[in-house]
Design a protein around this motif. Structure first.
Motif, PDB file in Angstrom:
ATOM      1  N   ASN A  59       0.631  -1.148  -0.043  1.00 41.65           N
ATOM      2  CA  ASN A  59      -0.041   0.017  -0.047  1.00 41.65           C
ATOM      3  C   ASN A  59       0.749   1.256  -0.030  1.00 41.65           C
ATOM      4  OD1 ASN A  59      -2.389  -1.643   0.057  1.00 41.65           O
ATOM      5  ND2 ASN A  59      -2.075  -1.936   2.123  1.00 41.65           N
ATOM      6  N   LEU A  60       2.007   1.130  -0.508  1.00 35.20           N
ATOM      7  CA  LEU A  60       2.840   2.505  -0.584  1.00 35.20           C
ATOM      8  C   LEU A  60       2.989   2.750  -2.141  1.00 35.20           C
ATOM      9  CD1 LEU A  60       4.866   4.408   0.527  1.00 35.20           C
ATOM     10  CD2 LEU A  60       6.654   2.894   0.454  1.00 35.20           C
ATOM     11  N   PRO A  61       2.412   3.564  -2.506  1.00 37.98           N
ATOM     12  CA  PRO A  61       2.479   3.920  -3.875  1.00 37.98           C
ATOM     13  C   PRO A  61       4.001   4.031  -4.525  1.00 37.98           C
ATOM     14  CG  PRO A  61       1.193   5.681  -3.132  1.00 37.98           C
ATOM     15  CD  PRO A  61       1.767   4.859  -1.776  1.00 37.98           C
ATOM     16  N   ALA A  62       4.178   3.473  -5.701  1.00 33.97           N
ATOM     17  CA  ALA A  62       5.545   3.141  -6.093  1.00 33.97           C
ATOM     18  C   ALA A  62       5.680   4.028  -7.570  1.00 33.97           C
ATOM     19  CB  ALA A  62       5.951   1.841  -6.280  1.00 33.97           C
ATOM     20  N   ILE A  63       6.637   4.558  -7.751  1.00 40.85           N
ATOM     21  CA  ILE A  63       7.066   5.258  -8.929  1.00 40.85           C
ATOM     22  C   ILE A  63       8.295   5.107  -9.287  1.00 40.85           C
ATOM     23  CG2 ILE A  63       6.899   7.584 -10.215  1.00 40.85           C
ATOM     24  CD1 ILE A  63       4.374   8.154  -8.997  1.00 40.85           C
ATOM     25  N   LEU A  64       8.518   4.926 -10.727  1.00 39.36           N
ATOM     26  CA  LEU A  64      10.000   4.668 -11.217  1.00 39.36           C
ATOM     27  C   LEU A  64      10.218   5.688 -12.133  1.00 39.36           C
ATOM     28  CD1 LEU A  64      10.592   1.081 -11.994  1.00 39.36           C
ATOM     29  CD2 LEU A  64      11.173   2.238 -10.117  1.00 39.36           C
ATOM     30  N   LYS A  65      11.456   6.209 -12.206  1.00 34.05           N
ATOM     31  CA  LYS A  65      11.737   7.167 -13.281  1.00 34.05           C
ATOM     32  C   LYS A  65      12.942   6.488 -14.041  1.00 34.05           C
ATOM     33  CE  LYS A  65      14.296  11.677 -13.698  1.00 34.05           C
ATOM     34  NZ  LYS A  65      14.837  12.854 -12.961  1.00 34.05           N
ATOM     35  N   LEU A  66      12.523   6.425 -15.279  1.00 40.88           N
ATOM     36  CA  LEU A  66      13.309   5.937 -16.474  1.00 40.88           C
ATOM     37  C   LEU A  66      14.267   6.939 -17.013  1.00 40.88           C
ATOM     38  CD1 LEU A  66      11.066   3.171 -17.876  1.00 40.88           C
ATOM     39  CD2 LEU A  66      12.506   3.101 -15.828  1.00 40.88           C
ATOM     40  N   VAL A  67      15.259   6.868 -17.320  1.00 41.64           N
ATOM     41  CA  VAL A  67      16.237   7.854 -17.677  1.00 41.64           C
ATOM     42  C   VAL A  67      17.160   7.454 -18.744  1.00 41.64           C
ATOM     43  CG1 VAL A  67      16.483   9.181 -15.537  1.00 41.64           C
ATOM     44  CG2 VAL A  67      18.281   7.151 -16.159  1.00 41.64           C
ATOM     45  N   GLN A  68      16.708   6.178 -19.488  1.00 42.56           N
ATOM     46  CA  GLN A  68      17.640   5.927 -20.808  1.00 42.56           C
ATOM     47  C   GLN A  68      16.671   5.069 -21.656  1.00 42.56           C
ATOM     48  OE1 GLN A  68      21.279   4.223 -19.959  1.00 42.56           O
ATOM     49  NE2 GLN A  68      21.844   3.995 -22.098  1.00 42.56           N
ATOM     50  N   ILE A  93       6.455  -3.755 -13.633  1.00 46.16           N
ATOM     51  CA  ILE A  93       5.951  -2.192 -13.823  1.00 46.16           C
ATOM     52  C   ILE A  93       4.618  -1.981 -13.980  1.00 46.16           C
ATOM     53  CG2 ILE A  93       8.315  -1.449 -14.394  1.00 46.16           C
ATOM     54  CD1 ILE A  93       7.139  -0.962 -17.286  1.00 46.16           C
ATOM     55  N   HIS A  94       3.868  -3.083 -14.396  1.00 48.32           N
ATOM     56  CA  HIS A  94       2.399  -2.668 -14.580  1.00 48.32           C
ATOM     57  C   HIS A  94       1.714  -2.734 -13.399  1.00 48.32           C
ATOM     58  CE1 HIS A  94       1.905  -2.993 -18.902  1.00 48.32           C
ATOM     59  NE2 HIS A  94       2.778  -3.829 -19.222  1.00 48.32           N
ATOM     60  N   LYS A  95       2.282  -3.174 -12.199  1.00 47.81           N
ATOM     61  CA  LYS A  95       1.842  -3.273 -10.799  1.00 47.81           C
ATOM     62  C   LYS A  95       1.942  -1.909 -10.029  1.00 47.81           C
ATOM     63  CE  LYS A  95       2.700  -8.225 -10.233  1.00 47.81           C
ATOM     64  NZ  LYS A  95       3.394  -9.180  -9.345  1.00 47.81           N
ATOM     65  N   LEU A  96       2.884  -1.123 -10.957  1.00 48.90           N
ATOM     66  CA  LEU A  96       3.384   0.174 -10.150  1.00 48.90           C
ATOM     67  C   LEU A  96       2.245   1.251 -10.339  1.00 48.90           C
ATOM     68  CD1 LEU A  96       7.064   0.098 -10.995  1.00 48.90           C
ATOM     69  CD2 LEU A  96       5.967  -0.666  -8.947  1.00 48.90           C
ATOM     70  N   SER A  97       2.459   2.413  -9.460  1.00 49.88           N
ATOM     71  CA  SER A  97       1.382   3.566  -9.498  1.00 49.88           C
ATOM     72  C   SER A  97       1.719   4.089 -10.890  1.00 49.88           C
ATOM     73  CB  SER A  97       1.412   4.463  -8.290  1.00 49.88           C
ATOM     74  OG  SER A  97       1.188   3.733  -7.152  1.00 49.88           O
ATOM     75  N   GLY A  98       2.889   4.282 -11.203  1.00 50.95           N
ATOM     76  CA  GLY A  98       3.348   4.924 -12.392  1.00 50.95           C
ATOM     77  C   GLY A  98       4.595   5.079 -12.704  1.00 50.95           C
ATOM     78  N   ILE A  99       5.037   5.501 -13.913  1.00 53.89           N
ATOM     79  CA  ILE A  99       6.397   5.810 -14.359  1.00 53.89           C
ATOM     80  C   ILE A  99       6.696   7.334 -14.816  1.00 53.89           C
ATOM     81  CG2 ILE A  99       8.411   5.069 -16.043  1.00 53.89           C
ATOM     82  CD1 ILE A  99       7.180   2.306 -15.843  1.00 53.89           C
ATOM     83  N   VAL A 100       7.825   7.775 -14.424  1.00 60.00           N
ATOM     84  CA  VAL A 100       8.217   9.122 -14.651  1.00 60.00           C
ATOM     85  C   VAL A 100       9.196   8.820 -16.041  1.00 60.00           C
ATOM     86  CG1 VAL A 100       9.285  11.157 -14.448  1.00 60.00           C
ATOM     87  CG2 VAL A 100       7.877  10.298 -12.707  1.00 60.00           C
ATOM     88  N   SER A 101       8.779   9.524 -17.308  1.00 60.27           N
ATOM     89  CA  SER A 101       9.593   9.235 -18.265  1.00 60.27           C
ATOM     90  C   SER A 101      10.480  10.844 -18.676  1.00 60.27           C
ATOM     91  CB  SER A 101       8.933   8.784 -19.516  1.00 60.27           C
ATOM     92  OG  SER A 101       9.376   9.182 -20.644  1.00 60.27           O
ATOM     93  N   GLU A 118      -1.800   6.426 -19.293  1.00 55.38           N
ATOM     94  CA  GLU A 118      -2.551   7.498 -18.345  1.00 55.38           C
ATOM     95  C   GLU A 118      -1.567   7.091 -17.059  1.00 55.38           C
ATOM     96  OE1 GLU A 118      -4.704   3.509 -18.277  1.00 55.38           O
ATOM     97  OE2 GLU A 118      -4.246   4.960 -19.571  1.00 55.38           O
ATOM     98  N   LYS A 119      -0.741   6.205 -17.115  1.00 56.17           N
ATOM     99  CA  LYS A 119       0.219   5.955 -15.747  1.00 56.17           C
ATOM    100  C   LYS A 119       1.929   6.414 -16.023  1.00 56.17           C
ATOM    101  CE  LYS A 119      -0.012   1.927 -13.465  1.00 56.17           C
ATOM    102  NZ  LYS A 119      -0.248   0.539 -13.233  1.00 56.17           N
ATOM    103  N   ILE A 120       2.013   7.224 -17.340  1.00 51.49           N
ATOM    104  CA  ILE A 120       3.305   7.767 -17.613  1.00 51.49           C
ATOM    105  C   ILE A 120       3.353   9.094 -17.434  1.00 51.49           C
ATOM    106  CG2 ILE A 120       4.967   7.911 -19.511  1.00 51.49           C
ATOM    107  CD1 ILE A 120       3.688   5.555 -20.713  1.00 51.49           C
ATOM    108  N   ALA A 121       4.145   9.779 -16.639  1.00 54.57           N
ATOM    109  CA  ALA A 121       4.525  11.201 -16.624  1.00 54.57           C
ATOM    110  C   ALA A 121       5.526  11.614 -17.354  1.00 54.57           C
ATOM    111  CB  ALA A 121       4.359  11.657 -15.137  1.00 54.57           C
ATOM    112  N   TYR A 122       5.154  12.419 -18.490  1.00 53.29           N
ATOM    113  CA  TYR A 122       6.585  12.493 -19.066  1.00 53.29           C
ATOM    114  C   TYR A 122       7.144  14.026 -18.604  1.00 53.29           C
ATOM    115  CZ  TYR A 122       9.030  14.721 -23.351  1.00 53.29           C
ATOM    116  OH  TYR A 122       9.779  15.358 -23.801  1.00 53.29           O
ATOM    117  N   ILE A 123       8.449  13.880 -18.234  1.00 45.15           N
ATOM    118  CA  ILE A 123       8.767  14.907 -17.242  1.00 45.15           C
ATOM    119  C   ILE A 123      10.182  15.123 -17.524  1.00 45.15           C
ATOM    120  CG2 ILE A 123       9.168  16.162 -15.127  1.00 45.15           C
ATOM    121  CD1 ILE A 123       7.003  14.482 -13.737  1.00 45.15           C
ATOM    122  N   PRO A 124      10.557  15.931 -18.805  1.00 44.09           N
ATOM    123  CA  PRO A 124      11.819  15.970 -18.932  1.00 44.09           C
ATOM    124  C   PRO A 124      12.735  16.648 -18.318  1.00 44.09           C
ATOM    125  CG  PRO A 124      10.474  17.405 -20.595  1.00 44.09           C
ATOM    126  CD  PRO A 124       9.508  16.780 -19.602  1.00 44.09           C
TER     127      PRO A 124
END
Length: 174
Positions: A59-68, A93-101, A118-124
């Motif tokens: 129950n802890l929202p998990a987000i990954l930031k992918l950088v490459q 990764i489908h189980k995660l709250s989201g991914i920062v791209s 909808e689970k991808i946050a595009y943040i350059p």
């Protein structure tokens, strides 16, 4: 806080050490998930993805930031292909709250892998160009004098000094 634990992780650790790290990380995240508001992990390798999934399951929202792009989640060759770890990570990764791209290439890669848009946050990665901008200098010696640098050929390297960045190639070329 978890980053402090992971900061001791060395890219060159052998498989057995990685397994010990993952076991300990999973236990630590499970035991401490209630103390945090979000799990934010950098990169999509097992040492981050697996603890992120444990966080999400607790129950802890998990987000990954992918950088490459075409790296962490991409299929591998050789021994790495035997374990099929990238495919497992793509499923996890489908189980995660989201991914920062940080790039459109990473976003496209995620979408092609079937990751929900909808689970991808595009943040350059950004730079405040009002504060950080090239200084217009006609004569480099004036700038070097201003910075109190010797007036000799100067090279600037910004980044971690790790094998992947290959800083040794610059020395070899010189």
């Amino acid at each position: 806080y978890f980053g402090e634990i992971q900061s001791g992780f060395n890219e060159k650790l052998n498989f057995l050490n990685q397994m010990f790290f993952l076991r300990n990380a999973k236990s630590w995240v499970k035991a401490n998930a209630e103390n945090f508001d979000v799990f934010y992990g950098l990169q999509g390798f097992h040492v981050t993805v697996l603890p992120a999934v444990v966080a999400q399951e607790n129950n802890l929202p998990a987000i990954l930031k992918l950088v490459q792009n075409n790296s962490d989640l991409a299929d591998k060759t050789g021994v790495k292909a035997l374990f099929n770890a990238p495919k497992k990570r793509r499923e996890m990764i489908h189980k995660l709250s989201g991914i920062v791209s940080i790039s459109s290439l990473i976003t496209t890669e995620l979408l092609e892998m079937g990751y929900p848009e909808e689970k991808i946050a595009y943040i350059p990665n950004g730079v405040d160009t009002n504060q950080f901008h090239p200084e217009v200098v006609i004569d480099k010696s004036i700038l070097k004098n201003k910075l109190v640098w010797r007036d000799i050929p100067t090279i600037l390297f910004v980044g971690a000094i790790i094998d992947r960045k290959q800083p040794h190639l610059l020395i070899e070329v010189i």
